[in-house]
Write a protein that holds these residues in place. Structure first.
Motif, PDB file in Angstrom:
ATOM      1  N   UNK A 228       0.886  -1.195   0.066  1.00 27.15           N
ATOM      2  CA  UNK A 228       0.059  -0.016  -0.050  1.00 27.15           C
ATOM      3  C   UNK A 228       0.868   1.363   0.047  1.00 27.15           C
ATOM      4  N   UNK A 229       0.284   2.366  -0.292  1.00 28.57           N
ATOM      5  CA  UNK A 229       1.180   3.567  -0.187  1.00 28.57           C
ATOM      6  C   UNK A 229       1.502   3.870   1.213  1.00 28.57           C
ATOM      7  N   UNK A 230       2.518   4.658   1.515  1.00 27.04           N
ATOM      8  CA  UNK A 230       2.762   5.151   2.957  1.00 27.04           C
ATOM      9  C   UNK A 230       1.692   5.625   3.609  1.00 27.04           C
ATOM     10  N   UNK A 231       0.907   6.525   2.733  1.00 26.67           N
ATOM     11  CA  UNK A 231      -0.457   7.128   3.498  1.00 26.67           C
ATOM     12  C   UNK A 231      -1.296   6.142   4.061  1.00 26.67           C
ATOM     13  N   UNK A 232      -1.705   5.142   3.218  1.00 19.30           N
ATOM     14  CA  UNK A 232      -2.500   4.145   3.653  1.00 19.30           C
ATOM     15  C   UNK A 232      -1.861   3.308   4.897  1.00 19.30           C
ATOM     16  N   UNK A 233      -0.889   2.981   4.921  1.00 17.38           N
ATOM     17  CA  UNK A 233      -0.039   2.408   5.785  1.00 17.38           C
ATOM     18  C   UNK A 233      -0.004   3.183   6.959  1.00 17.38           C
ATOM     19  N   UNK A 234       0.285   4.640   7.081  1.00 16.81           N
ATOM     20  CA  UNK A 234       0.176   5.213   8.222  1.00 16.81           C
ATOM     21  C   UNK A 234      -1.234   5.075   8.984  1.00 16.81           C
ATOM     22  N   UNK A 235      -2.190   5.198   8.016  1.00 16.56           N
ATOM     23  CA  UNK A 235      -3.570   5.141   8.610  1.00 16.56           C
ATOM     24  C   UNK A 235      -3.789   3.844   9.478  1.00 16.56           C
ATOM     25  N   UNK A 236      -3.211   2.855   8.780  1.00 15.63           N
ATOM     26  CA  UNK A 236      -3.444   1.353   9.331  1.00 15.63           C
ATOM     27  C   UNK A 236      -2.664   1.321  10.645  1.00 15.63           C
ATOM     28  N   UNK A 237      -1.350   1.719  10.746  1.00 15.61           N
ATOM     29  CA  UNK A 237      -0.820   1.716  11.944  1.00 15.61           C
ATOM     30  C   UNK A 237      -1.481   2.531  12.959  1.00 15.61           C
ATOM     31  N   UNK A 238      -2.135   3.567  12.588  1.00 17.66           N
ATOM     32  CA  UNK A 238      -2.772   4.316  13.452  1.00 17.66           C
ATOM     33  C   UNK A 238      -4.210   3.880  13.841  1.00 17.66           C
ATOM     34  N   UNK A 239      -4.682   2.654  13.375  1.00 14.40           N
ATOM     35  CA  UNK A 239      -5.975   2.054  14.107  1.00 14.40           C
ATOM     36  C   UNK A 239      -7.004   2.252  12.866  1.00 14.40           C
ATOM     37  N   UNK A 240      -6.779   2.572  11.753  1.00 13.39           N
ATOM     38  CA  UNK A 240      -7.634   2.646  10.670  1.00 13.39           C
ATOM     39  C   UNK A 240      -7.790   1.517   9.827  1.00 13.39           C
TER      40      UNK A 240
END
Length: 911
Positions: A228-240
């Motif tokens: 995934x893009x870093x943007x989506x990965x950041x959201x995933x690691x933040x609980x999204x």
């Protein structure tokens, strides 16, 4: 963990002396209907929904839709998927950590606690994309490259060390360890994950998302993961959760065995070609069939690695005895291996002989039919039989010559361009005091590199064995070939040395240059000056041969126009031949010490020889190398760490800067507005890759990014690469659409990141035009063809687009990750319909575009009408479909992007 009493799927599993809680799929099947023949990859998704059912983000209807997939073999249901962990590499990881640091700053400015910004899922970042091949061909190459890597990247590495200290659930694997996907395969992945929750041990499938397209490599180990893009990965690691449609699953049946002399690379290039032709974009591919019983785990990982090249979301292999054997070989603890076997068998995720799941569609390959192959010269899916490589090169050369005639025509009409050497151009060059002839087709780079093949002992041993036979016959690599060996992990060094093959590779110039991605990502380093000068002065069309997975234009090296993906032994063979216009199956590679011709067939090792060498690989090698994987060497440990909960930004840094994304995060969300009076920034054709949009390699001194760095006092020799400077938005926005091979049709298809500013008709760089449009208050759109954004999961391809002021990209089709990234950065992806495109609509980029219908009622898949006003005043209308695909994505887009959405949610919770 949510209790799913309504489905009564909770169960327990005894493994050794431990009891694990888990959600039983057989119990779910009793309530939902027959699911035994559900593809294993979908069983993983089903378990994920069972475990996270909360009546809100995951409902009983979502779970039922997974079971109902068996009826129609596809589904339009949107689900919320929560991977167990996140994997990053440093090119994509640094900007992700920059975003997290910027979010902490924004929370602090808003009066909140910056510690609210923390990964909720385990995150591993492996520094593997920064080493460059500056030194090669001698015993000092590795140390020289490591020293230059640390010197160039000290600011970035200090920033990552701060992140490792500041964030919870965040680990960094230091440079010089290996490629993230190989470290994941050999050490991080568990196949079945385990965690302690509220005092209980839970078992569930190992799942992840990664900020690199080739995260799919771990699918070979029965782990469901994709890039995934870093943007989506950041959201995933933040609980999204990851919002996705339940995918179609294409079954790929493998039968038979590879013939004598065939490699895993030959197999994967065949599979890639078949699946790309079939069409699997946005789909899962699951491999099955009795051929898997004899397919080594490393070969499976090689096939899974190339999922982005065949276009699939993932290329999944179920767990079986081969999986367990690999886990043991790589030093996983016995309790992990026992847990993997017990859990996968209890859940119906174990591959049984003869079992054929229900698939959306199926393909079949008898591995006995695989032929020696390469891929190229521009795309990984373009498989070429070994004997046809000369013909394929000549076809490219003809295209180049034709393109030159077009440029010369443009010059006659007042345009610009450069001439190209003819088909038989030959140039005398002096290398180490000797005269040599450099011709079109010359192999100037031969690199054993990349995660794809250096994870595979059979092809690495084959390369070493071929090198030994070559030295024994007395033949050497050609002097104009830049050769390198960049293994994916230190274990490769161990087993090559154990087999006694390292000295032979060294004698052919394949000395160790580093443990990292190197050539495959564009970190091939400079060519020797005489070679570089000859190519530039005479515009020679030369070749690179690499054991990688990407060969897009301008990626491997800016001066190399033909790039071939090949197995490691073929990389060695082409270094000996030095010419991609030779038919290696019929023509000799060179002459031996007795002046007799030496053919490839004379050097190619037998399967028995390879097997004997591979048998030397032992679990102790893996246990030793990964015993202190997070410690790093003295260079890493000596890097000073500063800062506390928030980062101390250095305004003079040219590597790490606080991005402007969250400056207005404390202001109310502005309602969506139609795009009015937009101009076209550029018009592109088909297969525009993320390398075209946001290059990772060299920074030209004459480019906007190069000029910016020089104004700050950075010398061209210290530019490093675009990839290494992704923590600095000022560099990256100037590098957007700056690839030297990108062609803007507004300039007749001329190469380079240029455009025409309208209505002034001035010719300038795309960056300069974008900045002028911003000063004028003019919104921008980009027009493109098919497969826009294919290639790496590069979030800067979307971030840079956003910062240039592009409000929408209108294309014939989008690559999955890049489409998601555009939405994640608040850029609207729109798709032509009814077979239309820019040429059929006669859009030349000089139009003014109005896009109504963009408001707070925007829906996934909504049809929008665009009005285009030509320069002569004529108006046309055409329809596009809004490629915001899910309701979650609509929410992200309204908020200005996915990170804006997450940050606003966190700020709201803190009030």
């Amino acid at each position: 963990m949510s209790s799913i009493n309504s489905l009564q799927t909770l169960s327990s599993l005894q493994v050794g002396g431990r009891t694990y809680q888990y959600h039983s799929l057989p119990k779910a099947g009793e309530l939902l209907g027959e699911i035994n023949r559900l593809p294993v990859s979908l069983k993983v998704l089903l378990e994920n929904l069972l475990r996270h059912e909360d009546g809100d983000t995951v409902t009983r209807e979502d779970i039922q839709a997974m079971a109902d997939w068996m009826i129609n073999r596809h589904s339009d249901r949107e689900i919320q998927y929560r991977p167990a962990r996140v994997l990053m590499q440093d090119f994509t990881g640094v900007p992700a950590v920059v975003d997290l640091a910027a979010m902490r700053d924004a929370v602090a400015r808003a009066g909140g606690d910056p510690q609210r910004i923390n990964p909720l899922s385990p995150v591993d970042l492996v520094i593997d994309h920064s080493v460059m091949v500056d030194h090669f061909g001698d015993a000092a190459a590795f140390q020289g490259n490591v020293a230059m890597e640390i010197q160039r990247n000290g600011e970035r590495y200090a920033f990552l060390r701060w992140g490792q200290k500041a964030f919870n659930n965040f680990r960094v694997v230091p440079p010089g360890t290996g490629i993230c996907h190989q470290v994941n395969l050999e050490y991080l992945a568990q196949s079945v994950w385990a965690a302690e929750v509220d005092g209980q041990s839970w078992a569930y499938p190992d799942t992840l998302v990664g900020t690199d397209s080739h995260t799919t490599m771990v699918n070979g180990l029965g782990v469901l993961g994709w890039g995934v893009g870093g943007i989506e990965a950041e959201a995933a690691m933040l609980g999204q959760p990851v919002s996705m449609l339940i995918p179609e699953v294409v079954g790929f049946k493998l039968t038979g065995k590879l013939r004598e002399g065939m490699t895993a690379t030959d197999l994967v290039l065949t599979v890639t070609q078949m699946l790309r032709k079939h069409g699997v974009v946005g789909k899962f591919v699951e491999f099955y069939g009795d051929g898997l019983a004899d397919l080594p785990l490393a070969d499976r990982a090689t096939i899974a690695n190339m999922a982005p090249e065949y276009g699939a979301t993932c290329g999944f292999f179920p767990i079986d005895e081969i999986t367990l054997g690999y886990l043991r070989l790589t030093g996983r603890p016995a309790e992990v291996v026992e847990r993997v076997e017990a859990y996968s068998k209890a859940q119906g995720m174990w591959r049984e002989p003869g079992h054929e799941p229900v698939f959306t569609d199926t393909l079949h390959l008898d591995m006995n039919e695989v032929e020696p192959s390469l891929a190229g010269p521009r795309r990984p899916q373009d498989r070429v039989r070994l004997s046809d490589v000369p013909k394929a090169f000549d076809e490219l050369l003809a295209l180049q010559t034709s393109a030159v005639r077009d440029v010369e025509r443009l010059e006659d009409e007042g345009g610009g361009g450069t001439a190209v050497g003819g088909p038989s151009a030959e140039v005398c060059v002096t290398i180490d005091g000797e005269e040599h002839v450099l011709k079109n087709g010359a192999v100037v780079i031969a690199a054993i590199t990349s995660c794809t093949n250096t994870s595979n002992p059979s092809v690495m041993m084959a390369a070493g064995l071929l090198a030994r036979k070559a030295i024994e016959r007395g033949i050497q690599r050609k002097p104009w070939v830049k050769s390198s060996l960049a293994p994916g992990s230190k274990v490769v060094t161990d087993y090559l040395e154990r087999a006694g093959l390292t000295p032979y590779l060294d004698q052919l110039g394949f000395n160790l240059v580093g443990y990292g991605c190197t050539t495959c990502i564009g970190n091939s380093g400079p060519l020797p000056e005489p070679i570089s000068h000859a190519i530039s002065e005479h515009d020679l069309v030369v070749s690179a041969v690499l054991s990688g997975n990407r060969n897009f234009e301008g990626r491997v090296h800016q001066q190399v126009k033909a790039n071939w993906l090949a197995s490691p032994p073929l990389v060695v063979a082409y270094a000996l031949a030095g010419d991609s216009r030779l038919d290696l199956q019929e023509e000799p590679l060179g002459l031996d010490r007795d002046n007799k011709p030496v053919y490839l067939r004379d050097l190619w090792p037998s399967n028995a020889e390879i097997a004997e060498a591979v048998a030397l690989v032992e679990d102790s090698m893996f246990r030793s190398r990964y015993a202190d994987v997070f410690t790093g060497d003295e260079h890493w440990q000596s890097i000073a760490v500063s800062g506390g909960d928030t980062y101390n930004w250095d305004g003079q840094s040219t590597y790490v800067q606080n991005p402007p994304y969250f400056e207005r995060i404390d202001q109310p969300i502005e309602p969506l507005q139609p795009i009015h009076q937009a101009r076209v920034l550029a018009v592109f054709g088909d297969s525009i890759t993320t390398d075209h949009i946001s290059p990772a390699g060299n920074i030209k001194s004459s480019s906007p990014a190069g000029e910016y760095l020089q104004r700050l006092g950075v010398k061209p020799e210290d530019f490093n690469s675009y990839g290494s400077r992704r923590g600095n938005h000022e560099v990256m926005m100037r590098g957007t659409f700056a690839n030297i091979r990108i062609r803007n049709r507004m300039l007749g298809g001329e190469e380079g990141g240029l455009t025409i500013h309208t209505p002034s008709s001035e010719r300038m760089s795309i960056y300069d035009a974008a900045m002028r449009y911003q000063q004028e208050g003019t919104p921008l759109v980009v027009l493109a063809g098919k497969e826009y954004g294919t290639g790496s999961s590069r979030d800067w391809a979307a971030k840079g687009t956003n910062l240039l002021g592009v409000k929408a990209v209108i294309a014939e089709s989008f690559e999955r990750i890049h489409r998601s990234n555009l939405v994640g950065m608040g850029v609207l992806p729109l798709q032509f319909v009814n077979g239309q495109n820019a040429p059929t609509l006669q859009l030349d980029g000089h139009e003014v575009l109005d896009i109504p219908g963009i408001d707070d009622n925007l829906r996934p898949g909504q049809i929008l009408k665009i009005k285009a006003t030509r320069s002569n005043g004529q108006q046309i209308e055409f329809e596009v479909v809004c490629r915001i695909d899910t309701s979650n994505e609509v929410d992200y887009f309204k908020a200005g992007g996915i990170l804006h959405y997450v940050l606003r949610e966190l700020l709201a919770e803190g009030k």
